[in-house]
Scaffold this active site. Structure first.
Site, PDB file in Angstrom:
ATOM      1  N   ALA A   1      -1.751 -26.895  24.258  1.00 51.67           N
ATOM      2  CA  ALA A   1      -1.008 -27.737  25.200  1.00 51.67           C
ATOM      3  C   ALA A   1       0.354 -27.082  25.423  1.00 51.67           C
ATOM      4  CB  ALA A   1      -0.843 -29.134  24.623  1.00 51.67           C
TER       5      ALA A   1
ATOM      6  N   GLU B   1      -1.175 -26.474  15.142  1.00 52.52           N
ATOM      7  CA  GLU B   1      -0.207 -27.551  15.392  1.00 52.52           C
ATOM      8  C   GLU B   1       0.690 -27.832  14.188  1.00 52.52           C
ATOM      9  OE1 GLU B   1      -3.429 -27.622  16.112  1.00 52.52           O
ATOM     10  OE2 GLU B   1      -3.781 -28.494  18.098  1.00 52.52           O
TER      11      GLU B   1
ATOM     12  N   GLY C   1      -4.838 -27.089  21.625  1.00 46.84           N
ATOM     13  CA  GLY C   1      -5.627 -27.695  22.702  1.00 46.84           C
ATOM     14  C   GLY C   1      -6.616 -26.706  23.309  1.00 46.84           C
TER      15      GLY C   1
ATOM     16  N   GLU D   1      -9.525 -26.932  21.132  1.00 47.84           N
ATOM     17  CA  GLU D   1     -10.144 -28.246  21.374  1.00 47.84           C
ATOM     18  C   GLU D   1     -10.901 -28.265  22.705  1.00 47.84           C
ATOM     19  OE1 GLU D   1      -6.345 -30.091  20.639  1.00 47.84           O
ATOM     20  OE2 GLU D   1      -7.186 -31.273  19.005  1.00 47.84           O
TER      21      GLU D   1
HETATM   22  N1  DAK Z   1       3.098 -23.864  25.316  1.00 52.88           N
HETATM   23  C1  DAK Z   1       4.022 -23.373  26.190  1.00 52.88           C
HETATM   24  N2  DAK Z   1       4.272 -22.046  26.358  1.00 52.88           N
HETATM   25  C2  DAK Z   1       3.557 -21.189  25.597  1.00 52.88           C
HETATM   26  C3  DAK Z   1       2.553 -21.631  24.679  1.00 52.88           C
HETATM   27  C4  DAK Z   1       2.337 -23.040  24.562  1.00 52.88           C
HETATM   28  N3  DAK Z   1       1.388 -23.565  23.774  1.00 52.88           N
HETATM   29  N4  DAK Z   1       2.047 -20.544  24.069  1.00 52.88           N
HETATM   30  C5  DAK Z   1       2.662 -19.477  24.612  1.00 52.88           C
HETATM   31  N5  DAK Z   1       3.563 -19.860  25.524  1.00 52.88           N
HETATM   32  C6  DAK Z   1       4.480 -19.013  26.340  1.00 52.88           C
HETATM   33  C7  DAK Z   1       5.601 -18.465  25.494  1.00 52.88           C
HETATM   34  O1  DAK Z   1       6.635 -19.409  25.367  1.00 52.88           O
HETATM   35  C8  DAK Z   1       5.993 -17.255  26.305  1.00 52.88           C
HETATM   36  O2  DAK Z   1       6.734 -17.686  27.414  1.00 52.88           O
HETATM   37  P1  DAK Z   1       8.103 -16.936  27.816  1.00 52.88           P
HETATM   38  O3  DAK Z   1       8.965 -16.944  26.600  1.00 52.88           O
HETATM   39  O4  DAK Z   1       7.652 -15.546  28.196  1.00 52.88           O
HETATM   40  O5  DAK Z   1       8.623 -17.719  28.952  1.00 52.88           O
HETATM   41  C9  DAK Z   1       4.644 -16.734  26.833  1.00 52.88           C
HETATM   42  O6  DAK Z   1       3.768 -17.860  26.768  1.00 52.88           O
HETATM   43  C10 DAK Z   1       4.067 -15.628  25.977  1.00 52.88           C
HETATM   44  O7  DAK Z   1       4.004 -16.099  24.640  1.00 52.88           O
HETATM   45  P2  DAK Z   1       4.563 -15.254  23.398  1.00 52.88           P
HETATM   46  O8  DAK Z   1       5.711 -14.401  23.818  1.00 52.88           O
HETATM   47  O9  DAK Z   1       4.766 -16.201  22.276  1.00 52.88           O
HETATM   48  O10 DAK Z   1       3.317 -14.308  23.128  1.00 52.88           O
HETATM   49  P3  DAK Z   1       2.872 -13.639  21.757  1.00 52.88           P
HETATM   50  O11 DAK Z   1       1.814 -12.702  22.112  1.00 52.88           O
HETATM   51  O12 DAK Z   1       4.065 -13.109  21.006  1.00 52.88           O
HETATM   52  O13 DAK Z   1       2.282 -14.827  20.860  1.00 52.88           O
HETATM   53  C11 DAK Z   1       0.905 -16.762  20.488  1.00 52.88           C
HETATM   54  C12 DAK Z   1       1.103 -15.442  21.276  1.00 52.88           C
HETATM   55  C13 DAK Z   1      -0.294 -17.471  21.084  1.00 52.88           C
HETATM   56  C14 DAK Z   1       0.629 -16.439  19.012  1.00 52.88           C
HETATM   57  C15 DAK Z   1       2.196 -17.630  20.591  1.00 52.88           C
HETATM   58  O14 DAK Z   1       2.547 -17.724  21.956  1.00 52.88           O
HETATM   59  C16 DAK Z   1       2.019 -19.014  20.040  1.00 52.88           C
HETATM   60  O15 DAK Z   1       2.035 -19.227  18.824  1.00 52.88           O
HETATM   61  N6  DAK Z   1       1.860 -20.000  20.932  1.00 52.88           N
HETATM   62  C17 DAK Z   1       1.799 -21.412  20.553  1.00 52.88           C
HETATM   63  C18 DAK Z   1       0.460 -21.742  19.952  1.00 52.88           C
HETATM   64  C19 DAK Z   1       0.417 -23.205  19.518  1.00 52.88           C
HETATM   65  O16 DAK Z   1       1.193 -23.645  18.676  1.00 52.88           O
HETATM   66  N7  DAK Z   1      -0.496 -23.924  20.098  1.00 52.88           N
HETATM   67  C20 DAK Z   1      -0.683 -25.370  19.809  1.00 52.88           C
HETATM   68  C21 DAK Z   1       0.208 -26.177  20.745  1.00 52.88           C
HETATM   69  S1  DAK Z   1       0.102 -27.916  20.427  1.00 52.88           S
HETATM   70  C22 DAK Z   1      -3.419 -34.157  23.203  1.00 52.88           C
HETATM   71  C23 DAK Z   1      -3.950 -33.107  23.918  1.00 52.88           C
HETATM   72  C24 DAK Z   1      -3.705 -31.821  23.480  1.00 52.88           C
HETATM   73  C25 DAK Z   1      -2.931 -31.568  22.358  1.00 52.88           C
HETATM   74  C26 DAK Z   1      -2.437 -32.634  21.653  1.00 52.88           C
HETATM   75  C27 DAK Z   1      -2.669 -33.941  22.077  1.00 52.88           C
HETATM   76  N8  DAK Z   1      -3.674 -35.491  23.639  1.00 52.88           N
HETATM   77  C28 DAK Z   1      -4.562 -35.697  24.751  1.00 52.88           C
HETATM   78  C29 DAK Z   1      -3.117 -36.613  22.964  1.00 52.88           C
HETATM   79  C30 DAK Z   1      -2.681 -30.206  21.987  1.00 52.88           C
HETATM   80  C31 DAK Z   1      -1.599 -29.788  21.328  1.00 52.88           C
HETATM   81  C32 DAK Z   1      -1.351 -28.344  21.190  1.00 52.88           C
HETATM   82  O17 DAK Z   1      -2.116 -27.508  21.614  1.00 52.88           O
END
Ligand code: DAK
Length: 258
Positions: free
Chosen positions: A66, A132, A109, A112
């Site tokens: 997400a 998360e 997400g 998921e």
């Molecule tokens: N959200 C927003 N932007 C993101 C992102 C994300 N999840 N993942 C990556 N980006 C953006 C980065 O901020 C960066 O943007 P700029 O800084 O260039 O503007 C760009 O994508 C490239 O990312 P990185 O520079 O970080 O790239 P790397 O190759 O160094 O790293 C990475 C890749 C995938 C390891 C890293 O980006 C990362 O850890 N991303 C976050 C992964 C994460 O934590 N995902 C879980 C998010 S929470 C629900 C529905 C859904 C959900 C919950 C509830 N309901 C219906 C109730 C879901 C929740 C989640 O998914």
């Protein structure tokens, strides 16, 4: 010049391929992207010419979860008011099989979303995870339940508590993915599989899918009830008559979806 759509789709025969297209944010599932995705899925679900869907993010990334930037400062009520869980539910209610074609990250997400699909084809670069915990929350779109059912409680617990990623090979070993292909061919393989399913009688495909899915969420006893009911119902379809007659007459069945 107009921006490229955030979600693309194309139809080839009876197979529709949907591509998440927010590469600058690693296909993070923003509210806008989710809206576009459910609109396209609903449209394809209502198109009788389409019998199977493929959902991909392209060769680089499936989805990094997400959109963290869109929820970082939100209040609980603001999150509820976005009604995002209803959007996920709408995807779950799609009546046609969806094959996830995953390359690169499928995180949070993204993982998921892959698990909402019926079959997962992965490229060698695919990485799955529920990270998360690293940002102070837990999976919120089914991860604690679907991952647990897919790979078992011990492995799911480790992944969810550590946030560590699973490689394509490890995901295959624990039963999260159906097959692994080179990056060059993972999408074509998912589309080939989709075409194979699309050639089967669509109502039987729907009934079988419903029984398998329902069974995964309920008791064996209730699942058997659904299986039996759907089995009987299929004798009301032309495709059942055609399929059995074609077998007896030693010819290829011509399924009409009726
Ligand atoms: N959200 C927003 N932007 C993101 C992102 C994300 N999840 N993942 C990556 N980006 C953006 C980065 O901020 C960066 O943007 P700029 O800084 O260039 O503007 C760009 O994508 C490239 O990312 P990185 O520079 O970080 O790239 P790397 O190759 O160094 O790293 C990475 C890749 C995938 C390891 C890293 O980006 C990362 O850890 N991303 C976050 C992964 C994460 O934590 N995902 C879980 C998010 S929470 C629900 C529905 C859904 C959900 C919950 C509830 N309901 C219906 C109730 C879901 C929740 C989640 O998914």
């Amino acid at each position: 010049m107009t921006d490229a759509p955030i979600v693309l789709h194309e139809i080839n025969g009876a197979v529709a391929t949907i591509t998440l297209n927010r590469p600058q944010a690693l296909n993070a599932l923003s509210p806008e992207l989710m809206d576009a995705l459910i609109t396209i899925i609903a449209e394809l679900d209502g198109n009788d010419a389409v019998r199977c869907l493929v959902l991909t993010g392209g060769p680089r990334v499936f989805a990094a979860g997400a959109d963290i930037k869109a929820m970082a400062e939100a209040s609980p009520t603001a999150i509820i008011e976005r009604r995002s869980i209803e959007k996920w539910e709408q995807i779950r209610r799609c009546r046609k099989p969806i094959i996830a074609a995953i390359s690169g990250y499928a995180l949070g997400g993204g993982c998921e979303l892959a698990m909402l699909c019926d079959i997962i084809v992965a490229s060698e670069t695919a990485q799955f995870g529920q990270p998360e915990i690293n940002i102070g929350v837990i999976p919120g779109a089914g991860g604690t339940q679907r991952l647990t059912r897919a790979i078992g409680p011990y492995r799911a617990m480790e992944l969810i508590l550590t946030g560590v990623m699973l490689s394509a090979r490890d995901a295959y070993a624990v039963g999260l993915v159906n097959r692994i292909c080179p990056v060059e061919s993972f999408l074509a393989e998912a589309q080939r599989l989709a075409a194979e399913i699309a050639a089967r009688p669509p109502i039987a495909v729907r009934m079988a899918r419903e029984a398998v899915r329902y069974g995964a969420e309920t008791t064996v006893r209730d699942g058997l009830e659904i299986e039996r009911r759907n089995f009987y119902l299929l004798f009301d379809t032309e495709d059942q008559k055609e399929g059995m007659r074609a077998f007896i007459e030693k010819r290829k069945a011509d399924f009409k979806g009726k």
